[in-house]
Design an enzyme around this catalytic site. Structure first.
Site, short mmCIF file in Angstrom:
data_model
loop_
_atom_site.label_atom_id
_atom_site.label_comp_id
_atom_site.label_asym_id
_atom_site.label_seq_id
_atom_site.Cartn_x
_atom_site.Cartn_y
_atom_site.Cartn_z
CB CYS A 78 -0.87 -0.02 1.25
SG CYS A 78 -1.98 1.39 1.38
CG HIS A 121 -5.61 -2.61 -0.94
ND1 HIS A 121 -4.56 -3.15 -0.23
CD2 HIS A 121 -5.39 -1.26 -0.94
CE1 HIS A 121 -3.75 -2.17 0.18
NE2 HIS A 121 -4.24 -1.01 -0.25
CD GLU A 122 -6.76 1.09 -3.70
OE1 GLU A 122 -6.87 2.12 -3.01
OE2 GLU A 122 -5.68 0.49 -3.84
CG HIS A 176 -7.30 2.72 1.26
ND1 HIS A 176 -6.46 3.03 2.31
CD2 HIS A 176 -6.55 2.04 0.37
CE1 HIS A 176 -5.24 2.56 2.05
NE2 HIS A 176 -5.27 1.95 0.87
NI NI Z 1 -3.67 0.99 -0.08
#
Ligand code: NI
Length: 183
Positions: free
Chosen positions: A98, A140-141, A144
């Site tokens: 990341c 993953h995004e 966030h």
């Molecule tokens: Ni990331």
């Protein structure tokens, strides 16, 4: 415009995010800035909290993984106000990194297949099924914009081993080759 990338430990990475309103000013500029910032840092995804904005928007370009994972070829997408509405029971492992956690790479388990609703950069609605490493990148995004980070998915023992590295990242001492914002 290339923006600095917020590093682990900054509260914006943990904050609740708001939907992008239909009247949001300069959306095109924001998206351009996100792509430029992501490519400059050589990442394959970037979410708004990573440039200090608590907004539900992220970009993914998984193309560079296509030599090892053919399903990622051509996967370049902008996700505005996304919502994951289905997740497969089957999980797959993937070694993630990341831009907010430079120098750390750990295996994480993700759903193999997801169904996601979102708007693209032209505010056109989509309802897609995404699989494999593309689904990993999107999850993953998506994390966030939910205030989560991939290290939240690793076990407490491994996390304890990473403690010093995490502290260094939050002090800006992880040797990132791009501009950063530290807590
Ligand atoms: Ni990331």
């Amino acid at each position: 415009m290339i923006l600095p990338i917020v590093q682990y430990g900054h509260k914006v990475l943990r904050q609740e995010t708001s939907e992008v309103g239909a009247d949001y000013q300069d959306l095109k500029q924001l998206i351009t800035n996100m792509w430029e910032t992501m490519y400059k840092a050589e990442g394959c995804g970037l979410a708004a909290p990573q440039i200090g904005l608590s907004l539900r928007i992220f970009v993914v370009d998984a193309n560079e993984l296509s030599e090892s994972y053919p399903e990622t070829a051509g996967f370049t997408k902008t996700f505005i106000n996304p919502e994951i509405i289905e997740r497969s029971e089957e999980m797959i492992p993937f070694k993630e990194g990341c831009l907010s956690l430079p120098g750390i790479s750990e295996q994480v388990m993700r759903h193999k297949r997801i169904r996601i609703k979102y708007l693209d950069e032209n505010l056109q609605p989509h309802d897609d099924i995404i699989e494999g490493v593309c689904a990993v990148c999107v999850q993953h995004e998506y994390d966030h914009i939910e205030g989560k980070l991939f290290v939240d998915h690793i076990g407490p023992l491994k996390r304890r081993i990473l403690k010093n590295k995490l502290t260094n990242i939050s002090k800006g001492k992880a040797g990132a080759h791009y501009r950063i914002t530290i807590p």
